[in-house]
Design a protein around this motif. Structure first.
Motif, PDB file in Angstrom:
ATOM      1  N   LEU A   1       0.908  -1.067   0.080  1.00 39.90           N
ATOM      2  CA  LEU A   1      -0.047   0.205  -0.139  1.00 39.90           C
ATOM      3  C   LEU A   1       0.992   0.765   0.055  1.00 39.90           C
ATOM      4  CD1 LEU A   1      -2.812   1.387   0.281  1.00 39.90           C
ATOM      5  CD2 LEU A   1      -2.047   1.089   2.714  1.00 39.90           C
ATOM      6  N   ASP A   2       0.632   1.956  -1.123  1.00 40.19           N
ATOM      7  CA  ASP A   2       1.712   3.298  -1.264  1.00 40.19           C
ATOM      8  C   ASP A   2       1.183   4.529  -0.625  1.00 40.19           C
ATOM      9  OD1 ASP A   2       4.105   2.337  -2.119  1.00 40.19           O
ATOM     10  OD2 ASP A   2       2.442   1.461  -3.968  1.00 40.19           O
ATOM     11  N   VAL A   3      -0.405   4.511  -0.607  1.00 38.60           N
ATOM     12  CA  VAL A   3      -1.342   5.548  -0.168  1.00 38.60           C
ATOM     13  C   VAL A   3      -2.803   5.731  -0.552  1.00 38.60           C
ATOM     14  CG1 VAL A   3      -1.883   8.253  -1.361  1.00 38.60           C
ATOM     15  CG2 VAL A   3       0.500   7.135  -3.015  1.00 38.60           C
ATOM     16  N   LEU A   4      -2.690   6.513   0.641  1.00 38.02           N
ATOM     17  CA  LEU A   4      -4.539   6.381   1.470  1.00 38.02           C
ATOM     18  C   LEU A   4      -4.849   7.278   1.279  1.00 38.02           C
ATOM     19  CD1 LEU A   4      -6.844   4.923   2.603  1.00 38.02           C
ATOM     20  CD2 LEU A   4      -6.055   5.228   5.067  1.00 38.02           C
ATOM     21  N   VAL A   5      -5.931   8.124   0.748  1.00 34.11           N
ATOM     22  CA  VAL A   5      -6.505   8.616   0.181  1.00 34.11           C
ATOM     23  C   VAL A   5      -8.064   8.817   0.720  1.00 34.11           C
ATOM     24  CG1 VAL A   5      -7.732  10.412  -1.193  1.00 34.11           C
ATOM     25  CG2 VAL A   5      -5.779   9.271  -1.966  1.00 34.11           C
ATOM     26  N   ASN A   6      -7.920   9.235   2.437  1.00 37.40           N
ATOM     27  CA  ASN A   6      -9.084   9.410   3.015  1.00 37.40           C
ATOM     28  C   ASN A   6     -10.221  10.240   2.416  1.00 37.40           C
ATOM     29  OD1 ASN A   6      -9.279   7.787   5.185  1.00 37.40           O
ATOM     30  ND2 ASN A   6      -7.474   9.340   6.010  1.00 37.40           N
ATOM     31  N   ASN A   7     -10.490   9.750   1.604  1.00 37.05           N
ATOM     32  CA  ASN A   7     -12.340  10.918   1.189  1.00 37.05           C
ATOM     33  C   ASN A   7     -13.262  10.683   1.294  1.00 37.05           C
ATOM     34  OD1 ASN A   7     -13.076  12.848  -1.356  1.00 37.05           O
ATOM     35  ND2 ASN A   7     -14.090  10.137  -1.449  1.00 37.05           N
TER      36      ASN A   7
ATOM     37  N   LEU B   1     -14.488  12.639  11.081  1.00 42.65           N
ATOM     38  CA  LEU B   1     -13.386  12.768  11.689  1.00 42.65           C
ATOM     39  C   LEU B   1     -13.021  11.194  12.633  1.00 42.65           C
ATOM     40  CD1 LEU B   1     -11.483  14.646  13.802  1.00 42.65           C
ATOM     41  CD2 LEU B   1     -13.684  14.984  15.013  1.00 42.65           C
ATOM     42  N   ARG B   2     -13.809  10.744  12.619  1.00 44.58           N
ATOM     43  CA  ARG B   2     -13.612   9.122  12.797  1.00 44.58           C
ATOM     44  C   ARG B   2     -13.333   8.118  12.054  1.00 44.58           C
ATOM     45  NH1 ARG B   2     -17.937  10.287  16.901  1.00 44.58           N
ATOM     46  NH2 ARG B   2     -16.859   9.986  19.147  1.00 44.58           N
ATOM     47  N   GLY B   3     -13.826   8.513  10.243  1.00 46.25           N
ATOM     48  CA  GLY B   3     -13.160   7.780   9.444  1.00 46.25           C
ATOM     49  C   GLY B   3     -12.626   7.985   9.045  1.00 46.25           C
ATOM     50  N   VAL B   4     -11.102   9.363   9.387  1.00 44.10           N
ATOM     51  CA  VAL B   4     -10.443   9.833   8.923  1.00 44.10           C
ATOM     52  C   VAL B   4      -8.881   9.041  10.340  1.00 44.10           C
ATOM     53  CG1 VAL B   4      -8.516  11.585   8.792  1.00 44.10           C
ATOM     54  CG2 VAL B   4     -10.922  11.969   7.708  1.00 44.10           C
ATOM     55  N   LEU B   5      -9.536   8.990  11.297  1.00 45.64           N
ATOM     56  CA  LEU B   5      -9.231   8.700  12.311  1.00 45.64           C
ATOM     57  C   LEU B   5      -9.071   6.866  11.535  1.00 45.64           C
ATOM     58  CD1 LEU B   5     -10.026  10.670  15.708  1.00 45.64           C
ATOM     59  CD2 LEU B   5      -7.858  10.224  14.745  1.00 45.64           C
ATOM     60  N   HIS B   6      -9.639   6.111  11.374  1.00 47.22           N
ATOM     61  CA  HIS B   6      -9.990   4.714  11.383  1.00 47.22           C
ATOM     62  C   HIS B   6      -8.863   4.734  10.096  1.00 47.22           C
ATOM     63  CE1 HIS B   6     -13.817   4.617  13.070  1.00 47.22           C
ATOM     64  NE2 HIS B   6     -13.288   4.444  14.323  1.00 47.22           N
ATOM     65  N   GLY B   7      -9.256   4.997   9.202  1.00 49.48           N
ATOM     66  CA  GLY B   7      -7.623   5.287   7.787  1.00 49.48           C
ATOM     67  C   GLY B   7      -6.298   5.489   8.153  1.00 49.48           C
ATOM     68  N   ILE B   8      -6.155   6.369   9.047  1.00 53.89           N
ATOM     69  CA  ILE B   8      -5.175   5.879   9.718  1.00 53.89           C
ATOM     70  C   ILE B   8      -4.579   5.137  10.792  1.00 53.89           C
ATOM     71  CG2 ILE B   8      -3.188   8.155  11.579  1.00 53.89           C
ATOM     72  CD1 ILE B   8      -5.163  10.513  10.321  1.00 53.89           C
ATOM     73  N   ALA B   9      -5.042   4.767  11.499  1.00 54.89           N
ATOM     74  CA  ALA B   9      -5.189   3.411  12.412  1.00 54.89           C
ATOM     75  C   ALA B   9      -4.703   2.796  11.727  1.00 54.89           C
ATOM     76  CB  ALA B   9      -6.818   3.353  13.413  1.00 54.89           C
ATOM     77  N   ALA B  10      -5.427   2.463  10.499  1.00 53.52           N
ATOM     78  CA  ALA B  10      -5.631   0.889   9.279  1.00 53.52           C
ATOM     79  C   ALA B  10      -4.003   1.233   9.416  1.00 53.52           C
ATOM     80  CB  ALA B  10      -6.963   0.897   8.370  1.00 53.52           C
ATOM     81  N   ALA B  11      -3.858   2.466   8.613  1.00 58.34           N
ATOM     82  CA  ALA B  11      -2.792   2.382   7.140  1.00 58.34           C
ATOM     83  C   ALA B  11      -1.114   2.581   7.831  1.00 58.34           C
ATOM     84  CB  ALA B  11      -2.232   3.859   6.486  1.00 58.34           C
TER      85      ALA B  11
END
Length: 249
Positions: free
Chosen positions: A89-95, A120-130
């Protein structure tokens, strides 16, 4: 698209949330055209699967994964799919984001909660997964779609603006903490998407529709900004991009 943009994006594996329409869909098509493999997440599973099939029919690499960013396990599954299908995984786009805006005195508390959960929580969940994946690889790029509402609020947008301001703050904090990873915030102004459809207040919706039809940008303008940030050499971290219609104040 310049030759450099295409070269730097080619071969990258990029996951995108909110990929079934609007900015997410445009970003998926733009990055796939530039040679990236895209892993598409959205709640509307049929639409995201159709988009993945469309990209594959054009000769690209794409897979769709039903994803509700409110559920942390969905983000984990989305990013694990990227690694399983394409090796990394090179990039996650939290859109993914919503904006059922209304005056605070209307007390649409359920809509406030939805914006907090998705934006907000969706972005944090993305960060936590990535982050665990990026750490294992010793490389990675997190791109988050915020909004010009993070810089200036107006009546009716207090909660929406608060979520986008919080996202901008979190991403800046992340950038300072991680150091060796890339962190980009892309803040669109008015874009011609189905964002307005979520607005239940009839007066606010009518006003937004009129403004959208008068001046909103095509989603491809934001997709190109995201592609630009993604395509930079590894030592270049484009931290923040603001893209708004010329007429927007």
């Amino acid at each position: 698209m310049t030759d450099a943009e295409g070269t730097q994006a080619r071969g990258k594996v990029i996951a995108i949330t909110g990929a079934s329409s609007g900015i997410g869909r445009a970003t998926a098509l733009a990055l796939a055209e530039r040679g990236a493999a895209v892993v598409l997440g959205a709640r509307r599973s049929e639409r995201v699967e159709q988009l993945a099939a469309e990209i594959r029919e054009r000769g690209g690499r794409a897979v769709g994964v039903p994803t509700d960013v409110r559920r942390r396990e969905d983000l984990v599954r989305l990013l694990d799919t990227a690694v399983t299908e394409f090796g990394r995984l090179d990039v996650l786009v939290n859109n993914a984001g919503i904006g059922p805006i209304s005056p605070l005195e209307d007390l649409r508390v359920d809509e406030w909660d939805d914006m907090i959960d998705v934006n907000l929580r969706g972005v944090l969940h993305g960060i936590a997964a990535a982050l665990p994946i990026f750490r294992r690889q010793e490389a990675g790029h997190l791109v988050t779609v915020a909004s010009t509402a993070a810089y200036r609020t107006v009546p009716g947008q207090a909660v929406y603006s608060a979520t986008k301001t919080a996202v901008r703050t979190i991403c800046e904090g992340l950038r300072q903490e991680v150091g060796d990873l890339r962190v980009t915030i892309v803040s669109p102004g008015f874009v011609h998407t189905d964002f307005v459809n979520a607005v239940t207040d009839p007066d606010a919706r009518a006003e937004l529709l009129a403004r959208r039809d008068a001046m909103a940008l095509d989603p491809t303008a934001i997709a190109d900004a995201i592609a630009y940030a993604v395509a930079q050499p590894v030592q270049v971290d484009v931290n923040e991009i603001v893209v708004r219609p010329t007429e927007q104040r």
